[in-house]
Design an enzyme around this catalytic site. Structure first.
Site, PDB file in Angstrom:
ATOM      1  CD  GLU A  60      -6.564   9.777 -10.815  1.00 38.35           C
ATOM      2  OE1 GLU A  60      -5.703   9.894 -11.445  1.00 38.35           O
ATOM      3  OE2 GLU A  60      -8.001   9.710 -10.136  1.00 38.35           O
ATOM      4  CE1 TYR A  78      -1.044   6.567  -6.956  1.00 36.49           C
ATOM      5  CE2 TYR A  78      -2.905   7.327  -8.232  1.00 36.49           C
ATOM      6  CZ  TYR A  78      -2.386   6.761  -7.178  1.00 36.49           C
ATOM      7  OH  TYR A  78      -2.761   5.528  -6.575  1.00 36.49           O
ATOM      8  CG  LEU A 112      -2.038  -1.169   1.430  1.00 35.97           C
ATOM      9  CD1 LEU A 112      -2.360  -1.078   2.718  1.00 35.97           C
ATOM     10  CD2 LEU A 112      -2.411  -1.627  -0.010  1.00 35.97           C
ATOM     11  CB  SER A 168      -5.447   3.756  -8.750  1.00 31.48           C
ATOM     12  OG  SER A 168      -5.836   4.911  -9.033  1.00 31.48           O
TER      13      SER A 168
HETATM   14  P1  NDP Z   1      -1.785   7.180   1.584  1.00 27.10           P
HETATM   15  O1  NDP Z   1      -1.085   8.461   1.449  1.00 27.10           O
HETATM   16  O2  NDP Z   1      -2.823   7.404   3.160  1.00 27.10           O
HETATM   17  O3  NDP Z   1      -0.782   6.368   2.747  1.00 27.10           O
HETATM   18  C1  NDP Z   1       0.326   6.116   1.917  1.00 27.10           C
HETATM   19  C2  NDP Z   1       1.329   5.266   2.477  1.00 27.10           C
HETATM   20  O4  NDP Z   1       2.421   4.904   2.078  1.00 27.10           O
HETATM   21  C3  NDP Z   1       1.534   6.500   3.968  1.00 27.10           C
HETATM   22  O5  NDP Z   1       1.591   4.871   4.977  1.00 27.10           O
HETATM   23  C4  NDP Z   1       3.441   6.390   3.321  1.00 27.10           C
HETATM   24  O6  NDP Z   1       4.295   6.736   5.184  1.00 27.10           O
HETATM   25  C5  NDP Z   1       3.758   5.380   3.176  1.00 27.10           C
HETATM   26  N1  NDP Z   1       4.765   5.613   2.209  1.00 27.10           N
HETATM   27  C6  NDP Z   1       4.757   6.643   0.944  1.00 27.10           C
HETATM   28  N2  NDP Z   1       6.537   6.775   0.260  1.00 27.10           N
HETATM   29  C7  NDP Z   1       6.948   5.433   1.051  1.00 27.10           C
HETATM   30  C8  NDP Z   1       7.903   4.746   0.689  1.00 27.10           C
HETATM   31  N3  NDP Z   1       9.153   5.748   0.028  1.00 27.10           N
HETATM   32  N4  NDP Z   1       8.557   3.819   1.340  1.00 27.10           N
HETATM   33  C9  NDP Z   1       7.382   3.129   1.972  1.00 27.10           C
HETATM   34  N5  NDP Z   1       6.067   3.914   2.885  1.00 27.10           N
HETATM   35  C10 NDP Z   1       6.452   4.701   1.924  1.00 27.10           C
HETATM   36  O7  NDP Z   1      -2.461   6.496   0.539  1.00 27.10           O
HETATM   37  P2  NDP Z   1      -3.866   5.612   0.743  1.00 27.10           P
HETATM   38  O8  NDP Z   1      -3.410   4.572   1.952  1.00 27.10           O
HETATM   39  O9  NDP Z   1      -5.179   6.356   0.369  1.00 27.10           O
HETATM   40  O10 NDP Z   1      -3.496   4.308  -0.131  1.00 27.10           O
HETATM   41  C11 NDP Z   1      -2.798   3.473   0.296  1.00 27.10           C
HETATM   42  C12 NDP Z   1      -2.608   2.913  -1.907  1.00 27.10           C
HETATM   43  O11 NDP Z   1      -3.837   2.432  -2.310  1.00 27.10           O
HETATM   44  C13 NDP Z   1      -1.681   3.462  -2.037  1.00 27.10           C
HETATM   45  O12 NDP Z   1      -0.772   3.053  -2.785  1.00 27.10           O
HETATM   46  C14 NDP Z   1      -2.295   4.536  -2.971  1.00 27.10           C
HETATM   47  O13 NDP Z   1      -1.809   4.841  -4.219  1.00 27.10           O
HETATM   48  C15 NDP Z   1      -3.464   3.376  -3.051  1.00 27.10           C
HETATM   49  N6  NDP Z   1      -4.558   3.770  -4.012  1.00 27.10           N
HETATM   50  C16 NDP Z   1      -5.500   4.707  -2.501  1.00 27.10           C
HETATM   51  C17 NDP Z   1      -6.785   4.735  -3.584  1.00 27.10           C
HETATM   52  C18 NDP Z   1      -7.684   5.960  -2.476  1.00 27.10           C
HETATM   53  O14 NDP Z   1      -8.838   6.039  -2.889  1.00 27.10           O
HETATM   54  N7  NDP Z   1      -7.104   6.226  -0.757  1.00 27.10           N
HETATM   55  C19 NDP Z   1      -7.878   4.257  -4.797  1.00 27.10           C
HETATM   56  C20 NDP Z   1      -6.648   3.535  -5.631  1.00 27.10           C
HETATM   57  C21 NDP Z   1      -5.527   3.242  -4.616  1.00 27.10           C
HETATM   58  P3  NDP Z   1       4.617   7.798   5.488  1.00 27.10           P
HETATM   59  O15 NDP Z   1       3.024   7.840   6.337  1.00 27.10           O
HETATM   60  O16 NDP Z   1       5.508   7.475   5.863  1.00 27.10           O
HETATM   61  O17 NDP Z   1       4.344   9.280   3.949  1.00 27.10           O
HETATM   62  P1  GDR Z   2      -7.643  11.567  -6.693  1.00 27.89           P
HETATM   63  O1  GDR Z   2      -8.364  12.452  -5.686  1.00 27.89           O
HETATM   64  O2  GDR Z   2      -6.855  12.236  -7.332  1.00 27.89           O
HETATM   65  O3  GDR Z   2      -8.649  11.228  -7.121  1.00 27.89           O
HETATM   66  O4  GDR Z   2      -6.673  10.916  -5.988  1.00 27.89           O
HETATM   67  P2  GDR Z   2      -8.345  14.359  -4.775  1.00 27.89           P
HETATM   68  O5  GDR Z   2      -9.121  13.720  -3.978  1.00 27.89           O
HETATM   69  O6  GDR Z   2      -6.477  14.445  -5.026  1.00 27.89           O
HETATM   70  O7  GDR Z   2      -8.599  14.819  -5.756  1.00 27.89           O
HETATM   71  C1  GDR Z   2      -9.853  14.172  -6.405  1.00 27.89           C
HETATM   72  C2  GDR Z   2     -10.466  15.547  -7.703  1.00 27.89           C
HETATM   73  O8  GDR Z   2     -10.451  16.499  -6.640  1.00 27.89           O
HETATM   74  C3  GDR Z   2     -10.144  18.020  -7.150  1.00 27.89           C
HETATM   75  N1  GDR Z   2      -9.779  18.613  -6.065  1.00 27.89           N
HETATM   76  C4  GDR Z   2      -9.062  18.586  -5.399  1.00 27.89           C
HETATM   77  N2  GDR Z   2      -8.242  17.457  -5.381  1.00 27.89           N
HETATM   78  C5  GDR Z   2      -7.137  17.861  -4.344  1.00 27.89           C
HETATM   79  N3  GDR Z   2      -6.035  17.184  -3.956  1.00 27.89           N
HETATM   80  N4  GDR Z   2      -7.133  19.695  -4.228  1.00 27.89           N
HETATM   81  C6  GDR Z   2      -8.303  20.254  -4.002  1.00 27.89           C
HETATM   82  O9  GDR Z   2      -7.686  21.648  -3.561  1.00 27.89           O
HETATM   83  C7  GDR Z   2      -9.202  20.146  -4.830  1.00 27.89           C
HETATM   84  N5  GDR Z   2      -9.956  21.059  -5.568  1.00 27.89           N
HETATM   85  C8  GDR Z   2     -10.925  20.044  -6.764  1.00 27.89           C
HETATM   86  C9  GDR Z   2      -9.224  16.968  -8.594  1.00 27.89           C
HETATM   87  O10 GDR Z   2      -8.461  17.354  -9.453  1.00 27.89           O
HETATM   88  C10 GDR Z   2      -9.323  15.601  -8.803  1.00 27.89           C
HETATM   89  O11 GDR Z   2     -10.648  16.254 -10.014  1.00 27.89           O
HETATM   90  C11 GDR Z   2      -6.880  10.268  -4.916  1.00 27.89           C
HETATM   91  C12 GDR Z   2      -5.310   9.064  -4.290  1.00 27.89           C
HETATM   92  O12 GDR Z   2      -6.007   8.664  -2.960  1.00 27.89           O
HETATM   93  C13 GDR Z   2      -5.157   8.473  -5.685  1.00 27.89           C
HETATM   94  O13 GDR Z   2      -3.414   8.243  -4.601  1.00 27.89           O
HETATM   95  C14 GDR Z   2      -5.653   7.465  -5.580  1.00 27.89           C
HETATM   96  O14 GDR Z   2      -5.452   6.917  -6.820  1.00 27.89           O
HETATM   97  C15 GDR Z   2      -7.489   7.681  -6.290  1.00 27.89           C
HETATM   98  O15 GDR Z   2      -7.608   8.825  -5.789  1.00 27.89           O
HETATM   99  C16 GDR Z   2      -8.091   6.669  -6.809  1.00 27.89           C
END
Ligand code: NDP
Ligand code: GDR
Length: 349
Positions: free
Chosen positions: A134, A155, A87, A132
């Site tokens: 994305e 990303y 993750l 993802s």
């Molecule tokens: P977060 O951003 O909340 O967490 C990311 C995690 O990755 C943190 O624990 C962070 O550690 C760790 N991390 C960052 N860089 C590194 C590195 N260089 N080495 C090891 N660990 C690292 O993400 P989410 O929990 O929301 O998402 C989990 C995973 O699922 C991610 O891979 C995300 O891209 C993917 N994803 C998320 C979705 C969502 O809607 N939430 C949807 C689809 C995919 P630290 O706390 O130290 O920064």
């Molecule tokens: P996303 O989530 O890019 O879908 O990626 P985010 O919440 O960043 O953006 C969703 C949409 O909102 C618009 N937006 C903004 N986004 C952010 N962050 N901040 C703002 O102020 C803002 N205003 C508008 C964005 O343009 C976008 O369209 C998340 C992450 O968790 C990824 O790691 C994961 O893979 C995907 O969801 C599924």
């Protein structure tokens, strides 16, 4: 039989912390990789942590980094986990435009490092890769496992590379490695810079007069937003299948950022026009317009279906942020959780 061992990269993040809750509740011994940070960043795990010197400790944290193959291999060789959940990632889409090389190193190449270590260690490990929605980018919705990918950010390109490496290692080396293609999922533990949490956190700050405005970017994009604690169960289910495969996980419903904003402000009885301003610096060079999950395969094969609807998610998140800010929650969020999850396995928020 000895407890199963799981290793989670990204355990300090939103999903990693809920997955740790979930696996500990199922009797797993859980190991997590943490990064050195100049200030404490393990708040999401505090409720689970027992000093490893005490008896009963089942959560263990190890320093490592997805950019450091030596540290990763040391951890994996020593723990010999049954399941690895990858993750960890530079997970912020907007930030990936500012740091494309770093994002590729961690989010894409980090997966190659893990796969190679597991392949060379030559023991039975099941791997979950956090792919993802994305990756679908500008592909026409609804998007399912067979939809061609069309990534729109560094990303998304990194996640797509990782996705294909997982498939290649599965086919070439017979590794049990599955891609969970998860659509957006949110919660009170969501990072404060992702748009849903930014809005709900900001509402608490506006109500307590800590901020005067909320600055956002593109309000028109649409996302398939679900509730994170439910999504970690789908990850686990993928690794309990007879064979490795790829699965789309989402709600099948899509809503715009504007709709999230309107519902959230209406629930908190605040006026969007009075507080919200657009800041173009939040716009992305290329945007993903509409994501909607086609979940037929995961419903059928995993028997997974989300319980929390969009309007309920908004209320759960606002109530949690109000409580954290010392305000009385409005109450609907708590009621929804009690009704839908009478036996919650996650104990904080
Ligand atoms: P977060 O951003 O909340 O967490 C990311 C995690 O990755 C943190 O624990 C962070 O550690 C760790 N991390 C960052 N860089 C590194 C590195 N260089 N080495 C090891 N660990 C690292 O993400 P989410 O929990 O929301 O998402 C989990 C995973 O699922 C991610 O891979 C995300 O891209 C993917 N994803 C998320 C979705 C969502 O809607 N939430 C949807 C689809 C995919 P630290 O706390 O130290 O920064
Ligand atoms: P996303 O989530 O890019 O879908 O990626 P985010 O919440 O960043 O953006 C969703 C949409 O909102 C618009 N937006 C903004 N986004 C952010 N962050 N901040 C703002 O102020 C803002 N205003 C508008 C964005 O343009 C976008 O369209 C998340 C992450 O968790 C990824 O790691 C994961 O893979 C995907 O969801 C599924």
């Amino acid at each position: 039989m000895a407890d199963k061992k799981a290793l989670i990269t990204g355990i300090t993040g939103q999903d990693g912390s809920y997955l740790a809750d979930f696996l500990l509740d199922r009797g797993y011994e859980v190991h997590g990789i943490i990064r050195r940070s100049s200030s404490f960043n393990r708040q999401r795990l505090e409720h689970l942590y027992i000093d490893p010197r005490e008896s009963g400790a089942k959560l263990f944290l190890h320093y490592g980094d997805l950019s450091d193959a030596e540290a990763l291999s040391h951890i994996i060789y020593n723990i010999r986990p049954d399941e690895v959940y990858n993750l960890g990632a530079q997970s912020h889409v907007r930030v990936s435009f500012d740091m494309p090389e770093y994002t590729t190193n961690v989010t894409a190449l980090g997966v190659t490092r893990l796969l190679e270590i597991v392949r060379r260690s030559n023991h039975n490990v099941r791997i979950y890769q956090a792919s993802s929605s994305e990756m679908f980018g500008s592909a026409t919705p609804p998007q399912g496992e067979e939809t061609p990918f069309c990534p729109r950010s560094p990303y998304a390109c990194s996640k797509l590379y990782a996705y294909w490496m997982v498939k290649n290692y599965r086919e070439g080396y017979k590794l049990f490695a599955s891609n969970g293609i998860l659509f957006n999922h949110e919660s009170p533990r969501r990072g404060e810079t992702f748009v849903t949490r930014k809005i709900t956190y900001s509402i608490a700050r506006l109500l307590t007069k800590k901020d005067r405005h909320l600055y956002l970017g593109n309000l028109e994009s649409k996302r398939d937003w679900g509730y994170a604690p439910e999504y970690v169960e789908a990850m686990w289910k993928m690794l309990q299948q007879e064979s490795a495969d790829d699965f789309v996980i989402g709600t099948g419903e899509s809503h715009s950022v504007q709709e999230f904003l309107d519902q959230a402000f209406a629930y908190a009885d605040l006026d969007v026009g009075e507080y919200v301003k657009i800041d173009p610096s939040y716009f992305r060079p290329t945007e993903v317009e509409v994501l909607i999950a086609d979940t037929k395969k995961s419903e059928k094969k995993l028997g997974w279906k989300p319980k929390i609807k969009f309007n309920e998610l908004v209320k759960i998140m606002i109530d949690a942020d109000m409580r954290a800010a010392g305000l009385e929650p409005l109450g609907d969020g708590d009621e929804i959780l009690q009704k839908k999850f009478p036996h919650r396995y996650w104990t904080s928020d």
